[in-house]
Design a protein around this motif. Sequence first.
Motif, PDB file in Angstrom:
ATOM      1  N   LEU A   3      -2.362  22.292  29.987  1.00  0.00           N
ATOM      2  CA  LEU A   3      -3.519  21.410  29.789  1.00  0.00           C
ATOM      3  C   LEU A   3      -3.052  19.967  29.867  1.00  0.00           C
ATOM      4  CD1 LEU A   3      -5.069  23.220  26.667  1.00  0.00           C
ATOM      5  CD2 LEU A   3      -5.698  23.541  29.066  1.00  0.00           C
ATOM      6  N   HIS A   4      -2.879  19.446  31.053  1.00  0.00           N
ATOM      7  CA  HIS A   4      -2.423  18.065  31.153  1.00  0.00           C
ATOM      8  C   HIS A   4      -3.563  17.088  31.326  1.00  0.00           C
ATOM      9  CE1 HIS A   4      -1.745  19.881  35.169  1.00  0.00           C
ATOM     10  NE2 HIS A   4      -0.891  20.622  34.528  1.00  0.00           N
ATOM     11  N   ARG A   5      -4.756  17.563  31.193  1.00  0.00           N
ATOM     12  CA  ARG A   5      -5.886  16.640  31.255  1.00  0.00           C
ATOM     13  C   ARG A   5      -5.911  15.804  29.969  1.00  0.00           C
ATOM     14  NH1 ARG A   5      -7.494  21.569  32.817  1.00  0.00           N
ATOM     15  NH2 ARG A   5      -8.499  21.801  34.825  1.00  0.00           N
ATOM     16  N   PRO A   6      -6.278  14.538  30.087  1.00  0.00           N
ATOM     17  CA  PRO A   6      -6.419  13.726  28.870  1.00  0.00           C
ATOM     18  C   PRO A   6      -7.504  14.299  27.947  1.00  0.00           C
ATOM     19  CG  PRO A   6      -6.595  12.346  30.844  1.00  0.00           C
ATOM     20  CD  PRO A   6      -6.493  13.756  31.295  1.00  0.00           C
ATOM     21  N   ASP A   7      -8.422  15.049  28.519  1.00  0.00           N
ATOM     22  CA  ASP A   7      -9.497  15.647  27.729  1.00  0.00           C
ATOM     23  C   ASP A   7      -8.981  16.638  26.693  1.00  0.00           C
ATOM     24  OD1 ASP A   7     -11.272  14.238  29.296  1.00  0.00           O
ATOM     25  OD2 ASP A   7     -11.765  15.940  30.578  1.00  0.00           O
ATOM     26  N   ALA A   8      -7.847  17.265  26.956  1.00  0.00           N
ATOM     27  CA  ALA A   8      -7.342  18.291  26.036  1.00  0.00           C
ATOM     28  C   ALA A   8      -7.110  17.716  24.644  1.00  0.00           C
ATOM     29  CB  ALA A   8      -6.059  18.918  26.590  1.00  0.00           C
ATOM     30  N   ARG A   9      -6.658  16.491  24.560  1.00  0.00           N
ATOM     31  CA  ARG A   9      -6.454  15.855  23.248  1.00  0.00           C
ATOM     32  C   ARG A   9      -7.796  15.682  22.540  1.00  0.00           C
ATOM     33  NH1 ARG A   9      -3.299  16.202  19.386  1.00  0.00           N
ATOM     34  NH2 ARG A   9      -3.184  14.391  18.121  1.00  0.00           N
ATOM     35  N   GLN A  10      -8.838  15.354  23.305  1.00  0.00           N
ATOM     36  CA  GLN A  10     -10.190  15.227  22.733  1.00  0.00           C
ATOM     37  C   GLN A  10     -10.678  16.579  22.218  1.00  0.00           C
ATOM     38  OE1 GLN A  10     -11.922  12.938  26.222  1.00  0.00           O
ATOM     39  NE2 GLN A  10     -13.092  12.110  24.505  1.00  0.00           N
ATOM     40  N   TRP A  11     -10.347  17.652  22.928  1.00  0.00           N
ATOM     41  CA  TRP A  11     -10.747  18.990  22.468  1.00  0.00           C
ATOM     42  C   TRP A  11     -10.084  19.305  21.138  1.00  0.00           C
ATOM     43  CZ3 TRP A  11      -9.030  21.632  27.635  1.00  0.00           C
ATOM     44  CH2 TRP A  11      -9.826  21.165  28.687  1.00  0.00           C
ATOM     45  N   ALA A  12      -8.799  18.966  21.027  1.00  0.00           N
ATOM     46  CA  ALA A  12      -8.074  19.210  19.772  1.00  0.00           C
ATOM     47  C   ALA A  12      -8.683  18.384  18.638  1.00  0.00           C
ATOM     48  CB  ALA A  12      -6.587  18.886  19.939  1.00  0.00           C
ATOM     49  N   ASP A  13      -9.025  17.136  18.918  1.00  0.00           N
ATOM     50  CA  ASP A  13      -9.657  16.291  17.904  1.00  0.00           C
ATOM     51  C   ASP A  13     -11.025  16.846  17.500  1.00  0.00           C
ATOM     52  OD1 ASP A  13      -7.458  14.613  17.966  1.00  0.00           O
ATOM     53  OD2 ASP A  13      -8.421  13.128  19.281  1.00  0.00           O
ATOM     54  N   GLU A  14     -11.775  17.328  18.475  1.00  0.00           N
ATOM     55  CA  GLU A  14     -13.088  17.914  18.166  1.00  0.00           C
ATOM     56  C   GLU A  14     -12.930  19.168  17.316  1.00  0.00           C
ATOM     57  OE1 GLU A  14     -17.411  18.346  18.489  1.00  0.00           O
ATOM     58  OE2 GLU A  14     -15.945  16.747  18.233  1.00  0.00           O
ATOM     59  N   ALA A  15     -11.951  19.999  17.626  1.00  0.00           N
ATOM     60  CA  ALA A  15     -11.693  21.200  16.811  1.00  0.00           C
ATOM     61  C   ALA A  15     -11.348  20.806  15.375  1.00  0.00           C
ATOM     62  CB  ALA A  15     -10.572  22.031  17.435  1.00  0.00           C
ATOM     63  N   HIS A  16     -10.602  19.719  15.221  1.00  0.00           N
ATOM     64  CA  HIS A  16     -10.246  19.230  13.885  1.00  0.00           C
ATOM     65  C   HIS A  16     -11.491  18.744  13.132  1.00  0.00           C
ATOM     66  CE1 HIS A  16      -7.583  17.802  10.808  1.00  0.00           C
ATOM     67  NE2 HIS A  16      -8.067  16.582  10.901  1.00  0.00           N
ATOM     68  N   GLN A  17     -12.362  18.011  13.807  1.00  0.00           N
ATOM     69  CA  GLN A  17     -13.604  17.538  13.180  1.00  0.00           C
ATOM     70  C   GLN A  17     -14.511  18.708  12.797  1.00  0.00           C
ATOM     71  OE1 GLN A  17     -14.274  14.401  12.153  1.00  0.00           O
ATOM     72  NE2 GLN A  17     -12.163  14.084  12.810  1.00  0.00           N
ATOM     73  N   ILE A  18     -14.588  19.703  13.665  1.00  0.00           N
ATOM     74  CA  ILE A  18     -15.376  20.903  13.376  1.00  0.00           C
ATOM     75  C   ILE A  18     -14.823  21.604  12.145  1.00  0.00           C
ATOM     76  CG2 ILE A  18     -15.861  23.231  14.253  1.00  0.00           C
ATOM     77  CD1 ILE A  18     -16.202  21.850  17.069  1.00  0.00           C
ATOM     78  N   SER A  19     -13.508  21.677  12.035  1.00  0.00           N
ATOM     79  CA  SER A  19     -12.869  22.290  10.876  1.00  0.00           C
ATOM     80  C   SER A  19     -13.259  21.563   9.588  1.00  0.00           C
ATOM     81  CB  SER A  19     -11.351  22.278  11.060  1.00  0.00           C
ATOM     82  OG  SER A  19     -10.723  22.919   9.977  1.00  0.00           O
ATOM     83  N   LYS A  20     -13.282  20.237   9.619  1.00  0.00           N
ATOM     84  CA  LYS A  20     -13.691  19.456   8.450  1.00  0.00           C
ATOM     85  C   LYS A  20     -15.153  19.726   8.093  1.00  0.00           C
ATOM     86  CE  LYS A  20     -10.576  15.502   8.971  1.00  0.00           C
ATOM     87  NZ  LYS A  20     -10.548  14.044   9.187  1.00  0.00           N
ATOM     88  N   MET A  21     -16.004  19.818   9.099  1.00  0.00           N
ATOM     89  CA  MET A  21     -17.423  20.102   8.863  1.00  0.00           C
ATOM     90  C   MET A  21     -17.595  21.489   8.235  1.00  0.00           C
ATOM     91  SD  MET A  21     -18.930  18.606  12.458  1.00  0.00           S
ATOM     92  CE  MET A  21     -20.690  18.732  12.085  1.00  0.00           C
TER      93      MET A  21
END
Length: 119
Positions: free
Chosen positions: A85-103
Amino acid sequence: MSYEDLDVWKRSARLSVTLYQETKELRDFGFRDQLTRSGLSIPSNIAEGYERDSDAEIARFLTIAKGSAGELRTQILIGIEAGFLHRPDARQWADEAHQISKMLAALIRHHRKKLATSH
């Protein structure tokens, strides 16, 4: 309230769709399958919990969804390091998963508190 009205369900469903769309060309099928499964598990477990209609069951399935969010985040981070996953988007996916976890953690606390005060 339906699970479909929850922002956490909407965001996790959107992330799952994104993962399917953005990894369809990924040649490591085992990795892609694991990644998309853990992503799909999050909104699916939210839905299952809310369809069971008790605070104990909701909290239990939200906890499973939260575990899947951690699993997904780990897989994304490993995918970046492994070069899948060398797309810059992959980091955004990881951040979104982290935010979802907090929610999910906040919703779990809410349902456990309701459960504790109903006894």
